[in-house]
Motif scaffolding. Structure first.
Motif, PDB file in Angstrom:
ATOM      1  N   THR A   1      10.722   4.114  -2.310  1.00 15.77           N
ATOM      2  CA  THR A   1      10.781   2.807  -3.214  1.00 15.77           C
ATOM      3  C   THR A   1       9.678   2.091  -3.109  1.00 15.77           C
ATOM      4  O   THR A   1       9.132   1.884  -1.822  1.00 15.77           O
ATOM      5  CB  THR A   1      12.058   2.207  -3.530  1.00 15.77           C
ATOM      6  N   LEU A   2       9.508   1.194  -4.089  1.00 13.24           N
ATOM      7  CA  LEU A   2       8.268   0.121  -4.079  1.00 13.24           C
ATOM      8  C   LEU A   2       8.815  -1.212  -3.523  1.00 13.24           C
ATOM      9  O   LEU A   2       8.168  -1.976  -3.522  1.00 13.24           O
ATOM     10  CB  LEU A   2       7.463   0.111  -5.184  1.00 13.24           C
ATOM     11  N   SER A   3      10.067  -1.478  -3.365  1.00 15.43           N
ATOM     12  CA  SER A   3      10.831  -2.537  -2.958  1.00 15.43           C
ATOM     13  C   SER A   3      11.955  -2.459  -2.225  1.00 15.43           C
ATOM     14  O   SER A   3      12.592  -1.284  -2.089  1.00 15.43           O
ATOM     15  CB  SER A   3      10.946  -3.391  -4.236  1.00 15.43           C
TER      16      SER A   3
ATOM     17  N   ALA B   1       0.916   3.681  -3.141  1.00 19.97           N
ATOM     18  CA  ALA B   1       1.361   5.082  -3.224  1.00 19.97           C
ATOM     19  C   ALA B   1       2.798   5.043  -2.648  1.00 19.97           C
ATOM     20  O   ALA B   1       3.424   4.425  -1.751  1.00 19.97           O
ATOM     21  CB  ALA B   1       0.558   5.950  -2.076  1.00 19.97           C
ATOM     22  N   MET B   2       3.471   6.312  -2.873  1.00 19.21           N
ATOM     23  CA  MET B   2       4.877   6.656  -2.437  1.00 19.21           C
ATOM     24  C   MET B   2       4.915   7.215  -1.140  1.00 19.21           C
ATOM     25  O   MET B   2       5.898   7.751  -0.763  1.00 19.21           O
ATOM     26  CB  MET B   2       5.526   7.491  -3.591  1.00 19.21           C
ATOM     27  N   THR B   3       3.587   7.415  -0.615  1.00 23.66           N
ATOM     28  CA  THR B   3       3.626   7.688   0.873  1.00 23.66           C
ATOM     29  C   THR B   3       4.471   6.779   1.917  1.00 23.66           C
ATOM     30  O   THR B   3       4.456   5.668   1.638  1.00 23.66           O
ATOM     31  CB  THR B   3       2.128   7.894   1.347  1.00 23.66           C
TER      32      THR B   3
ATOM     33  N   LEU C   1       0.828  -1.242   0.245  1.00 22.48           N
ATOM     34  CA  LEU C   1      -0.012  -0.055   0.007  1.00 22.48           C
ATOM     35  C   LEU C   1       0.882   1.434   0.224  1.00 22.48           C
ATOM     36  O   LEU C   1       0.602   2.198  -0.869  1.00 22.48           O
ATOM     37  CB  LEU C   1      -0.917  -0.123   1.281  1.00 22.48           C
ATOM     38  N   PHE C   2       1.886   1.281   0.964  1.00 22.25           N
ATOM     39  CA  PHE C   2       2.838   2.564   0.991  1.00 22.25           C
ATOM     40  C   PHE C   2       4.031   2.088   0.927  1.00 22.25           C
ATOM     41  O   PHE C   2       4.524   0.892   1.194  1.00 22.25           O
ATOM     42  CB  PHE C   2       2.839   2.962   2.340  1.00 22.25           C
TER      43      PHE C   2
END
Length: 376
Positions: free
Chosen positions: A249-251, A316-318, A169-170
């Protein structure tokens, strides 16, 4: 005035920075002190609180987290109940988060359920990070829940809407501070100095290539600098400069790769500009990763048993330090629509208070379902 509206407005007047939430903690304790004590157990942790609502025959502990700190922002809402603390504001909705938690507690003190309910009033979400140390506390070890959830207000969604998704999610987030030290000098003799204004400008430009050239195009990452300081006056070559920014980052793998590349470019800068440099990553937040089955169950429950509009949103990048809790405890987080024309961390954020009652109703229904074993 409705009690929950009054609570929100009272809390909105007293925003405090992370681990300085003394007035906020006192206010929460005062309100909880008016509730029937026989069903409550309260423990202080730093400037936060653990609040247990005792179940009738507990088999599990279900938890709800509300963050409690404010932001260093001068408020421009025009509210009659605006912040009494100059340069501080609840610009991320934590006044809403606390009020909703108190509303849920109020209900379950009077309407007991089978399982224990644990409410975490967590300090320092905005920084330096309160979730991880709260998770490691002796109180959490004693009362560690089997399930945990939290919400975050979302200005872009209308009241009556929630948004979430199974899985990520974040984003993973990290602060980024880079200090450069060269040699100052007279502006007329640049050849005798090492100019850190020029070095800082060059570094910002170089770091923009990290995302475009070192991160998988199918992944996502952000490097943003929000502040650069350096020098003393217009005719002196700057000996020092400081860059302040954030990485998203998403990972986890991409976060490691981005930091590795930043460090390589900074080492090159030291050679190219005959300067010294240091990097500080400040506060780092783990990604918010929702438990698949629990999130899907919650979304289906909300659709079937309430009037809530449920949206399957994108990641989201939150950043949110609640991710540390979800890394160890099954659960999820979701967005709560509050319909504000101004976004999070904006000095004019004006979430609609109708969302408080909608959230309390939704979570009371859901905890009645979960804490009475109806989902088993």
């Amino acid at each position: 005035m409705h009690l929950l509206s009054k609570i929100r407005q009272d809390l909105h007047r007293i925003p405090e920075l992370g681990f300085q939430e003394f007035k906020t903690q006192a206010y929460l304790l005062e309100h909880l002190g008016h509730l029937p004590a026989e069903r409550l157990e309260i423990k202080k942790w730093k400037t936060g609180l653990f609040v247990k609502v005792k179940g009738t025959a507990p088999l599990k502990t279900l938890a709800y987290r509300a963050d409690i700190d404010g932001l260093p922002i001068r408020e421009e809402t025009g509210y009659e109940f605006k912040s009494h603390h100059p340069e501080l504001m609840h610009a991320c909705g934590h006044d809403f988060h606390m009020t909703i938690a108190l509303g849920i507690i109020q209900y379950f003190v009077k309407h007991p359920v089978r399982d224990d309910l644990l409410f975490l009033f967590q300090p320092a979400e905005e920084g330096p990070g309160g979730a991880e140390p709260m998770l490691r506390s002796e109180i959490m070890k004693e009362w560690k829940p089997d399930f945990i959830t939290a919400l975050h207000i979302a200005p872009e969604y209308p009241v009556g809407t929630i948004a979430t998704r199974p899985g990520l999610l974040f984003a993973n987030t990290s602060e980024l501070f880079i200090d450069l030290k060269g040699k100052g000098g007279h502006a007329a003799y640049p050849h005798t100095a090492q100019d850190m204004i020029v070095a800082a400008a060059s570094l910002v430009t170089q770091l923009q290539t990290v995302v475009s050239r070192n991160v998988d195009p199918l992944d996502s990452a952000v490097i943003t600098f929000g502040k650069i300081t350096g020098g003393t006056v217009q005719n002196i070559i700057a000996e020092n400069a400081r860059l302040e920014g954030t990485i998203r980052t998403l990972s986890v793998e991409s976060m490691d790769k981005v930091k590795e590349r930043i460090e390589a470019l900074v080492r090159g800068l030291e050679v190219g500009y005959s300067c010294s440099a240091s990097i500080d990553y400040g506060s780092m937040y783990h990604q918010v990763y929702n438990h698949h089955e629990l999130t899907e169950e919650f979304m289906e429950f909300a659709k079937v048993n309430t009037d809530t509009e449920v949206v399957l949103c994108r990641e989201a990048m939150t950043g949110e330090d609640f991710g540390y809790m979800l890394d160890e405890i099954p659960g999820f987080m979701f967005w709560l629509g509050v319909d504000s024309p101004f976004g999070l961390h904006h000095s004019k954020l004006q979430p609609k208070e109708e969302a408080i009652g909608a959230a309390v109703d939704l979570m009371c229904r859901y905890f009645l379902y979960k804490a009475n074993g109806l989902s088993e």
